[in-house]
Design an enzyme around this catalytic site. Sequence first.
Site, PDB file in Angstrom:
ATOM      1  N   GLU A   1     -10.021  -2.046  13.225  1.00 14.09           N
ATOM      2  CA  GLU A   1     -10.355  -2.741  12.307  1.00 14.09           C
ATOM      3  C   GLU A   1      -9.157  -3.869  11.811  1.00 14.09           C
ATOM      4  O   GLU A   1      -8.072  -3.383  11.778  1.00 14.09           O
ATOM      5  CB  GLU A   1     -10.655  -2.135  11.098  1.00 14.09           C
ATOM      6  CG  GLU A   1     -11.229  -2.885   9.880  1.00 14.09           C
ATOM      7  CD  GLU A   1     -10.084  -2.708   8.804  1.00 14.09           C
ATOM      8  OE1 GLU A   1      -9.727  -3.784   8.190  1.00 14.09           O
ATOM      9  OE2 GLU A   1      -9.649  -1.609   8.490  1.00 14.09           O
TER      10      GLU A   1
ATOM     11  N   ARG B   1       0.879  -1.308  -0.177  1.00 16.93           N
ATOM     12  CA  ARG B   1       0.038   0.027   0.060  1.00 16.93           C
ATOM     13  C   ARG B   1       0.986   1.436   0.083  1.00 16.93           C
ATOM     14  O   ARG B   1       1.594   1.633   0.761  1.00 16.93           O
ATOM     15  CB  ARG B   1      -0.901  -0.215   1.106  1.00 16.93           C
ATOM     16  CG  ARG B   1      -2.138  -1.176   1.442  1.00 16.93           C
ATOM     17  CD  ARG B   1      -3.165  -1.000   0.230  1.00 16.93           C
ATOM     18  NE  ARG B   1      -3.925  -2.289   0.310  1.00 16.93           N
ATOM     19  CZ  ARG B   1      -4.833  -2.596   1.082  1.00 16.93           C
ATOM     20  NH1 ARG B   1      -5.030  -1.793   2.006  1.00 16.93           N
ATOM     21  NH2 ARG B   1      -5.596  -3.416   0.844  1.00 16.93           N
TER      22      ARG B   1
ATOM     23  N   GLU C   1       0.661   4.485   0.981  1.00 11.78           N
ATOM     24  CA  GLU C   1      -0.167   5.177   1.719  1.00 11.78           C
ATOM     25  C   GLU C   1       0.719   6.054   2.930  1.00 11.78           C
ATOM     26  O   GLU C   1       1.962   5.533   3.093  1.00 11.78           O
ATOM     27  CB  GLU C   1      -1.351   4.626   2.284  1.00 11.78           C
ATOM     28  CG  GLU C   1      -0.887   3.365   3.172  1.00 11.78           C
ATOM     29  CD  GLU C   1      -2.051   2.520   3.789  1.00 11.78           C
ATOM     30  OE1 GLU C   1      -3.179   2.882   3.140  1.00 11.78           O
ATOM     31  OE2 GLU C   1      -1.744   1.686   4.375  1.00 11.78           O
TER      32      GLU C   1
ATOM     33  N   SER D   1     -11.571  -6.551   6.381  1.00  8.06           N
ATOM     34  CA  SER D   1     -12.720  -5.764   5.681  1.00  8.06           C
ATOM     35  C   SER D   1     -13.191  -6.879   4.545  1.00  8.06           C
ATOM     36  O   SER D   1     -12.183  -7.449   3.948  1.00  8.06           O
ATOM     37  CB  SER D   1     -12.086  -4.362   5.056  1.00  8.06           C
ATOM     38  OG  SER D   1     -13.113  -3.743   4.384  1.00  8.06           O
TER      39      SER D   1
ATOM     40  N   ARG E   1      -0.635   1.945  13.311  1.00  6.43           N
ATOM     41  CA  ARG E   1      -1.109   0.602  12.741  1.00  6.43           C
ATOM     42  C   ARG E   1      -1.126   0.436  11.350  1.00  6.43           C
ATOM     43  O   ARG E   1      -1.479  -0.313  10.738  1.00  6.43           O
ATOM     44  CB  ARG E   1      -2.672   0.459  13.128  1.00  6.43           C
ATOM     45  CG  ARG E   1      -3.406   1.681  12.452  1.00  6.43           C
ATOM     46  CD  ARG E   1      -4.786   1.447  12.772  1.00  6.43           C
ATOM     47  NE  ARG E   1      -5.874   2.230  11.986  1.00  6.43           N
ATOM     48  CZ  ARG E   1      -7.360   2.014  12.090  1.00  6.43           C
ATOM     49  NH1 ARG E   1      -7.738   1.153  12.925  1.00  6.43           N
ATOM     50  NH2 ARG E   1      -8.075   2.706  11.407  1.00  6.43           N
ATOM     51  N   HIS E   2      -0.173   1.324  10.609  1.00  6.90           N
ATOM     52  CA  HIS E   2      -0.155   1.453   9.105  1.00  6.90           C
ATOM     53  C   HIS E   2       1.085   0.842   8.691  1.00  6.90           C
ATOM     54  O   HIS E   2       2.319   1.472   9.487  1.00  6.90           O
ATOM     55  CB  HIS E   2      -0.781   2.328   8.436  1.00  6.90           C
ATOM     56  CG  HIS E   2      -2.062   2.749   8.415  1.00  6.90           C
ATOM     57  ND1 HIS E   2      -2.692   3.512   9.293  1.00  6.90           N
ATOM     58  CD2 HIS E   2      -3.056   2.636   7.475  1.00  6.90           C
ATOM     59  CE1 HIS E   2      -3.997   3.627   9.168  1.00  6.90           C
ATOM     60  NE2 HIS E   2      -4.294   2.780   8.219  1.00  6.90           N
TER      61      HIS E   2
ATOM     62  N   ARG F   1      -1.639  -6.532  12.244  1.00  7.23           N
ATOM     63  CA  ARG F   1      -2.710  -5.872  13.151  1.00  7.23           C
ATOM     64  C   ARG F   1      -3.295  -6.761  13.960  1.00  7.23           C
ATOM     65  O   ARG F   1      -3.699  -6.525  15.110  1.00  7.23           O
ATOM     66  CB  ARG F   1      -3.740  -5.288  12.039  1.00  7.23           C
ATOM     67  CG  ARG F   1      -4.303  -4.079  12.828  1.00  7.23           C
ATOM     68  CD  ARG F   1      -5.340  -3.447  12.077  1.00  7.23           C
ATOM     69  NE  ARG F   1      -4.607  -2.431  10.844  1.00  7.23           N
ATOM     70  CZ  ARG F   1      -5.072  -1.619  10.142  1.00  7.23           C
ATOM     71  NH1 ARG F   1      -6.473  -1.525  10.225  1.00  7.23           N
ATOM     72  NH2 ARG F   1      -4.301  -0.760   9.400  1.00  7.23           N
TER      73      ARG F   1
END
Length: 683
Positions: free
Chosen positions: A606, A430, A432, A609, A438-439, A657
């Site tokens: 989360e 990713r 991002e 998903s 948490r990323h 996670r």
Amino acid sequence: MEAPTARPLAKGEVAIKAAVERVEESDSIGVVHLKAEGSEIPNDAIVGQPLYLVKTDKWDSTIRPLLSTPGVTAFVVTNIKNNWAVVVVGSEEVGSKGARAKIPKFVQQFKAKQVRAEEEKRAQAQKDAEYEKFKDTFGLRPVVEAPISDSNPRRKYVEVKSVSASFAGSHVWLRGRVHQSRPVSSALIFLVIRHQVSTVQVVISTPPEFVKFAKGIYNESIIDIYGLVKTVAEPVDMCTVKDAEIAVEKLFIVSMAIPKLPIEIEAASRPEHLIEARDAEIKAIVSKIKDLEEAVAGASGQEKVGFQAALDDAKEQQKKLKPYAAVGLNTRLDNRVLDLRTPANLSIFALQSGVCRIFREVLTHQGFMEIHTPKLISTASEGGAEVFKCEYFENHNIPFAYLAQSPQLYKQMAIAADFEKVFEIGPVFRREDANTHRHMNEFVGLDLEMVFKQHYTEVIDLLDHLFVQLFTLIETQFATELKVICEQHPFKPFRYLTPSLRLQWPEAISLLQAELAKPVQEIIDPVLGAELLEQLKQDGKANVGDFDDLSTKAEKLLGRVVANKYNTDFYILDHFPSAIRPFYTMPDPLDERYSNSYDLFIRGEEICSGAQRIHNPTLLAQRAEAKGVPPASLKDYIDSFSFAAEPHGGGGIGLERVVMLYLGLPNIRKSSLFPRDPYRLTP
């Protein structure tokens, strides 16, 4: 003797004739070793000692070939202080400017380095000779040992964790790392040997050479020991093996660590609350000393004597209280190989391995097939710009190539190919802003996809079963690891319901809105509530909207509310708004503002998903275009549903996670073996 040089000898100078024995060199220095050859004036400072020549432009073309000629003779001009000056080989002058010229500093440094190397070599030779008679008792293992044979039988090792008082009276071979070394005297030393999370105390005594050898072994070195297991009068509190120790009879170093490690395992294993407690203890004693000093200054007579005695005691306590070294996250990650050796980290990744195994076993038992999808793809699998572009393919007439954001498209194509139930464990990329707790830019995805017969809630039922099984098996199969982790990273026991709690989006949003409507001090987490309200205020809102996406703070606060209301740390949130889901998500046919999609949460964040996927090619193309994804870039994907596909759904789970949140770790990098974020591509 006249030297064959352009200038006459000065007062106090002599010319020495010597043969060149051999030549060595570094980047800038040539080292010439000489031996006497008919010298009329012997000079031990020259003959038998190396000469250090500064390389010039002529070194490669002229000087080295001359010096390397068999039987070549050199003339060395030296003064009474034995400073060599001119070296003449054949017709070439290769030395310095004169006997009184200052030797360049880097020549001196090079010479000193060689002298030290020779001294170390002699010292090692002396040490080797000293230890020769003990070669069967202690020493260094060869890098490659001799093959196993009748004359060199296989050694039978026991694991550190297996040692106990039940072994008393038995001799054992054991391999491990030197965790701690505690010399007592020249005839006694205690070592703590560690293998993974287990430790045992070993004792070495007499002869003195054996103890001396053991004292020279650095922490984290790997050693083999052979010795007699003995019971102990009192438990060895510092070790996991508490009822036994080993009297060492043989010890061999398998691999020696460097003397100074970037981080100490003992410091890296220390719980933060102990560091904080020690800091508080030191702060308290400093404050006490200050108060007592003031009391002494203002007192007299016997009272002053009492205060002074108390002050002296406090200062003695202060001397004994040393602050614990704290090892920061960046330091840990920079030295990850060492950091991973801590018992807590070994246990974290044992548990992470278990999560993958349980995921695979549960789904396999449910009839799923494991697949492996491409990670180089021609379009963004999730839509949007959060993709890593690969320029390599531009040179091969392929305009776009990306690292896969997920295996989503290929999972669905496998379903269209009648695989029916599939899962994959693989990397996800990713592009991002991964500067959060948490990323990350790369993580491990646990993905699944399956057909269903009537309604997408069949997929939710499967996910519910999967996670209940996961939580149950973690508790039963990893109780030891959980205890070890909790010692360094204390966390609250994980709570879950069977079956799991399921909330519909409108219901969950109502709970969150009601909580935020309370006075800040009455919100279940006032600090988090205040931060979320300020975030909403900056967006021009007083509360979360009915169809707003959940920010991290909103997720966390909702998690606190749900945990308090339902007594669970795990729940499923169903029926998300369509506007905040990917293009391939099936809208709710009764209310297209919502979708047949869901997220799973652990401790308010989360971790999965998922959704029912659109399996109608016309609707899929329409939704892609509406989300800004050109249908032409998805041709193979959309076409696969033109051949007819069953209704299906699935989900994507973030492995790191799940582990982070289950264990209550503060940062996902603690549950990633070698994390990748915008600032870290190494180690």
